[in-house]
Motif scaffolding. Sequence first.
Motif, PDB file in Angstrom:
ATOM      1  N   TYR A  87       0.926  -1.176   0.138  1.00 35.65           N
ATOM      2  CA  TYR A  87      -0.028  -0.118  -0.116  1.00 35.65           C
ATOM      3  C   TYR A  87       0.834   1.211   0.089  1.00 35.65           C
ATOM      4  O   TYR A  87       0.637   2.237  -0.714  1.00 35.65           O
ATOM      5  N   MET A  88       1.984   1.363   0.922  1.00 32.36           N
ATOM      6  CA  MET A  88       2.847   2.322   0.830  1.00 32.36           C
ATOM      7  C   MET A  88       3.622   2.545  -0.454  1.00 32.36           C
ATOM      8  O   MET A  88       3.564   3.809  -0.763  1.00 32.36           O
ATOM      9  N   VAL A  89       4.160   1.673  -1.161  1.00 37.34           N
ATOM     10  CA  VAL A  89       4.469   1.816  -2.294  1.00 37.34           C
ATOM     11  C   VAL A  89       3.734   2.555  -3.493  1.00 37.34           C
ATOM     12  O   VAL A  89       3.898   3.446  -4.155  1.00 37.34           O
ATOM     13  N   ARG A  90       2.465   1.684  -3.411  1.00 39.54           N
ATOM     14  CA  ARG A  90       1.458   2.382  -4.282  1.00 39.54           C
ATOM     15  C   ARG A  90       1.036   3.886  -4.193  1.00 39.54           C
ATOM     16  O   ARG A  90       1.073   4.442  -5.089  1.00 39.54           O
ATOM     17  N   GLU A  91       1.086   4.143  -2.937  1.00 42.27           N
ATOM     18  CA  GLU A  91       0.602   5.568  -2.523  1.00 42.27           C
ATOM     19  C   GLU A  91       1.852   6.524  -2.890  1.00 42.27           C
ATOM     20  O   GLU A  91       1.519   7.639  -3.531  1.00 42.27           O
ATOM     21  N   LEU A  92       2.969   5.978  -2.764  1.00 44.12           N
ATOM     22  CA  LEU A  92       4.144   7.071  -3.022  1.00 44.12           C
ATOM     23  C   LEU A  92       4.284   7.157  -4.506  1.00 44.12           C
ATOM     24  O   LEU A  92       4.594   8.227  -4.693  1.00 44.12           O
ATOM     25  N   ASN A  93       3.977   6.041  -5.237  1.00 44.43           N
ATOM     26  CA  ASN A  93       4.068   6.194  -6.551  1.00 44.43           C
ATOM     27  C   ASN A  93       3.068   6.975  -7.290  1.00 44.43           C
ATOM     28  O   ASN A  93       3.059   7.271  -8.595  1.00 44.43           O
ATOM     29  N   ARG A  94       1.999   7.169  -6.522  1.00 42.35           N
ATOM     30  CA  ARG A  94       0.875   8.267  -7.094  1.00 42.35           C
ATOM     31  C   ARG A  94       1.490   9.601  -7.137  1.00 42.35           C
ATOM     32  O   ARG A  94       0.918  10.379  -7.918  1.00 42.35           O
ATOM     33  N   LYS A  95       2.494   9.747  -6.539  1.00 45.96           N
ATOM     34  CA  LYS A  95       3.022  11.427  -6.429  1.00 45.96           C
ATOM     35  C   LYS A  95       4.207  11.414  -7.618  1.00 45.96           C
ATOM     36  O   LYS A  95       5.034  10.761  -7.724  1.00 45.96           O
TER      37      LYS A  95
END
Length: 193
Positions: A87-95
């Motif tokens: 989840y963390m990786v997905r959220e960060l890569n949305r930036k």
Amino acid sequence: MRYLYLLLLAGAVASCNRQEPVEPEIPICPPLECSDGTYVAGELLVGMHETTTLPQTFQLFNSNRFVIKSVMGPVYISALPADSIDYMVRELNRKPYINTGPWKAVKDGNVYLHYQTRALTVIPRLMDMTEANQQDWLATVQRLALQEQPTMVKSCHLGVSLCAEKFWAQQLPQNSLVKWAEINKIVRVQPGG
């Protein structure tokens, strides 16, 4: 007499259409005089003290109207459980300021579980940190329950006014938040040697 008036009128019109040569504006500091070719004009590299937080860093650089091209080395520990890593990786890569090709968030790369504590750890590289991106990052830090940790390697790549690089390289280390500042030197590498 009529011809005289026509001649005067024609002369007046012709003189209005003639453009005076305009002297080029001399820049206050021509780029060739800014850098002798050993450093990149308009750029500065700055290292922050271990305890300097990213919000303090942003405030310092924004107050001097610097362009924050990149920030490397901030370390965060998340209060989210260890199984939140995907989840963390997905959220960060949305930036867009994180997901910049080779610098994106990567599981077991710059987003990992600490080998001793199993704490979810994030070491992002933040690119193009406009004030809008800064605000978004600070909101993301809150949303992802990230707590910034002291680190010895937090550094920033800045854009500064042309010809002010050396001035800022001398001035910034006098600030208690800054550990070092240097002009962005150009290193010439010879192939094969």
